[in-house]
Design a protein around this motif. Structure first.
Motif, PDB file in Angstrom:
ATOM      1  N   PRO A   8     -44.957 -17.392  18.315  1.00 11.17           N
ATOM      2  CA  PRO A   8     -45.596 -16.108  18.628  1.00 11.17           C
ATOM      3  C   PRO A   8     -44.575 -15.110  19.162  1.00 11.17           C
ATOM      4  CG  PRO A   8     -46.047 -17.705  20.356  1.00 11.17           C
ATOM      5  CD  PRO A   8     -45.350 -18.452  19.257  1.00 11.17           C
ATOM      6  N   SER A   9     -44.796 -13.844  18.846  1.00  6.04           N
ATOM      7  CA  SER A   9     -43.896 -12.784  19.321  1.00  6.04           C
ATOM      8  C   SER A   9     -44.399 -12.256  20.659  1.00  6.04           C
ATOM      9  CB  SER A   9     -43.819 -11.652  18.290  1.00  6.04           C
ATOM     10  OG  SER A   9     -45.118 -11.170  18.013  1.00  6.04           O
ATOM     11  N   VAL A  10     -44.458 -13.132  21.649  1.00  8.02           N
ATOM     12  CA  VAL A  10     -44.936 -12.795  22.992  1.00  8.02           C
ATOM     13  C   VAL A  10     -43.938 -13.332  23.997  1.00  8.02           C
ATOM     14  CG1 VAL A  10     -46.810 -13.074  24.653  1.00  8.02           C
ATOM     15  CG2 VAL A  10     -47.330 -12.920  22.217  1.00  8.02           C
ATOM     16  N   SER A  11     -43.713 -12.580  25.048  1.00  8.85           N
ATOM     17  CA  SER A  11     -42.764 -12.997  26.081  1.00  8.85           C
ATOM     18  C   SER A  11     -43.506 -13.585  27.272  1.00  8.85           C
ATOM     19  CB  SER A  11     -41.916 -11.805  26.545  1.00  8.85           C
ATOM     20  OG  SER A  11     -41.195 -11.253  25.463  1.00  8.85           O
ATOM     21  N   LEU A  12     -42.830 -14.427  28.014  1.00 10.21           N
ATOM     22  CA  LEU A  12     -43.381 -14.951  29.254  1.00 10.21           C
ATOM     23  C   LEU A  12     -43.136 -13.947  30.374  1.00 10.21           C
ATOM     24  CD1 LEU A  12     -42.150 -18.662  29.018  1.00 10.21           C
ATOM     25  CD2 LEU A  12     -44.280 -17.665  28.164  1.00 10.21           C
ATOM     26  N   ASP A  13     -44.046 -13.881  31.318  1.00 11.70           N
ATOM     27  CA  ASP A  13     -43.962 -12.939  32.439  1.00 11.70           C
ATOM     28  C   ASP A  13     -43.242 -13.610  33.602  1.00 11.70           C
ATOM     29  OD1 ASP A  13     -44.232 -11.056  34.377  1.00 11.70           O
ATOM     30  OD2 ASP A  13     -46.434 -10.952  34.299  1.00 11.70           O
ATOM     31  N   ARG A  14     -41.994 -13.240  33.803  1.00 13.18           N
ATOM     32  CA  ARG A  14     -41.193 -13.865  34.860  1.00 13.18           C
ATOM     33  C   ARG A  14     -41.535 -13.337  36.245  1.00 13.18           C
ATOM     34  NH1 ARG A  14     -37.322 -16.798  32.289  1.00 13.18           N
ATOM     35  NH2 ARG A  14     -37.202 -16.370  30.047  1.00 13.18           N
ATOM     36  N   ARG A  15     -42.358 -12.299  36.330  1.00 11.64           N
ATOM     37  CA  ARG A  15     -42.771 -11.780  37.635  1.00 11.64           C
ATOM     38  C   ARG A  15     -44.124 -12.353  38.071  1.00 11.64           C
ATOM     39  NH1 ARG A  15     -42.422  -5.517  36.248  1.00 11.64           N
ATOM     40  NH2 ARG A  15     -43.480  -6.398  34.431  1.00 11.64           N
ATOM     41  N   SER A  16     -44.726 -13.123  37.195  1.00 12.66           N
ATOM     42  CA  SER A  16     -46.050 -13.678  37.498  1.00 12.66           C
ATOM     43  C   SER A  16     -45.953 -14.816  38.509  1.00 12.66           C
ATOM     44  CB  SER A  16     -46.695 -14.186  36.203  1.00 12.66           C
ATOM     45  OG  SER A  16     -47.897 -14.883  36.482  1.00 12.66           O
ATOM     46  N   HIS A  52     -36.154 -19.171  22.012  1.00 16.35           N
ATOM     47  CA  HIS A  52     -37.128 -18.120  21.738  1.00 16.35           C
ATOM     48  C   HIS A  52     -37.702 -17.529  23.025  1.00 16.35           C
ATOM     49  CE1 HIS A  52     -40.090 -16.009  19.219  1.00 16.35           C
ATOM     50  NE2 HIS A  52     -40.969 -16.278  20.171  1.00 16.35           N
ATOM     51  N   PHE A  53     -38.003 -18.401  24.006  1.00 19.30           N
ATOM     52  CA  PHE A  53     -38.643 -17.920  25.223  1.00 19.30           C
ATOM     53  C   PHE A  53     -37.670 -17.747  26.387  1.00 19.30           C
ATOM     54  CE2 PHE A  53     -42.192 -19.888  22.888  1.00 19.30           C
ATOM     55  CZ  PHE A  53     -43.093 -18.830  22.917  1.00 19.30           C
ATOM     56  N   GLY A  54     -36.400 -18.117  26.174  1.00 12.88           N
ATOM     57  CA  GLY A  54     -35.405 -17.942  27.217  1.00 12.88           C
ATOM     58  C   GLY A  54     -35.652 -18.795  28.439  1.00 12.88           C
TER      59      GLY A  54
END
Length: 269
Positions: A8-16, A52-54
């Motif tokens: 999926p072309s969605v990033s994870l929220d690292r501030r969550s 992909h998700f870093g």
């Protein structure tokens, strides 16, 4: 060639506040539940997911382990991680519903007992009888794995055809409700959880006193909105292996269906 799942072309929220591994497993789970990834699809490799998700490999492995625990994926050493296929799915119901065609090819119905019994007053009242009830205890298996115990109670005068069912042993595939003149309608049911007894655990081939779904069911015939049910049931479904899904419909009338499903190919070989 096994189809590969597209990322999926969605990033994870690292501030969550939500940990990255939990975000990742939720994202992958959404793609499985939405059918964008089909059963049998090969998931991207751990290094691909990391790039992909870093994220680190630890994060990826935690996410995949959670999906494996939920039986949404199956991991095969040397081959990769695959979207799991439901090996068993059955609407919650009694013996008569199990005998309604078409019967599942991999579902085996084993009779543990078939005899007349003195039953408590509540069961007699529901069946509209004053004497003994026909009690049939069965064990359901899928792919050789026991998954449920069903205790069924009948008015013996309404189900003379059940005399063809063995007192113990397997119910033949050709025993069908369609040959009896009965046509099933609605089911009334309630779902609870409890621990199963020592004997029930032995029948299900599981450790003593594990949690099970306890389902009380009444099966009615078509066009029978009131009156006595054809079958009164107490069923136990394995809580360590099965998930209970409730489905609601509003057309043509409001209805809820309980379905039990297993998604663990390793147990169903």
């Amino acid at each position: 060639m096994t189809p590969r799942a597209q990322l999926p072309s969605v990033s994870l929220d690292r501030r969550s506040f939500e940990p990255l591994y939990h975000q990742l497993q939720e994202l992958l789970k959404q793609h499985i539940e939405s059918s964008r990834w089909q059963p049998g699809d090969l998931l991207p490799s751990e290094p691909e997911l990391c790039r992909h998700f870093g994220v680190s490999r630890i994060v990826v492995r935690q996410a995949l382990a959670m999906l494996e625990d939920e039986r949404r994926v199956v991991r095969q050493r040397g081959r990769g991680t695959f979207v799991a296929s439901p090996a068993f799915e059955q609407r919650a119901g009694g013996l008569v519903r199990l005998l309604q065609p078409p019967r599942q090819a991999r579902l085996v119905i084993h009779v543990l007992e078939n005899s007349l019994h003195d039953v408590d007053e509540a069961v007699r009242e529901r069946l509209g009888i004053s004497g003994r009830a026909l009690r049939i205890a069965t064990r359901l298996s899928s792919g050789g794995t026991p998954i449920a115990i069903i205790y069924s109670f009948f008015d013996p005068d309404r189900v003379a055809w059940l005399q063809a069912v063995p007192t113990a042993g397997l119910i033949a595939p050709d025993v069908s409700l369609s040959e009896t003149g009965h046509r099933l309608g609605r089911s009334d049911l309630s779902v609870d959880t409890r621990e199963c007894s020592t004997l029930e655990a032995e029948w299900l081939e599981i450790p003593e006193r594990p949690p099970v779904f306890s389902v009380a069911i009444e099966e009615f015939e078509q066009h029978q909105e009131t009156g006595t049910p054809l079958e009164v049931v107490q069923a136990l479904f394995r809580g360590d292996l099965l998930a209970c899904r409730l489905e609601f419909t509003s057309v043509p009338f409001t209805e809820m269906t309980a379905t039990f499903a297993i998604a663990d190919p390793a147990r169903d070989d």
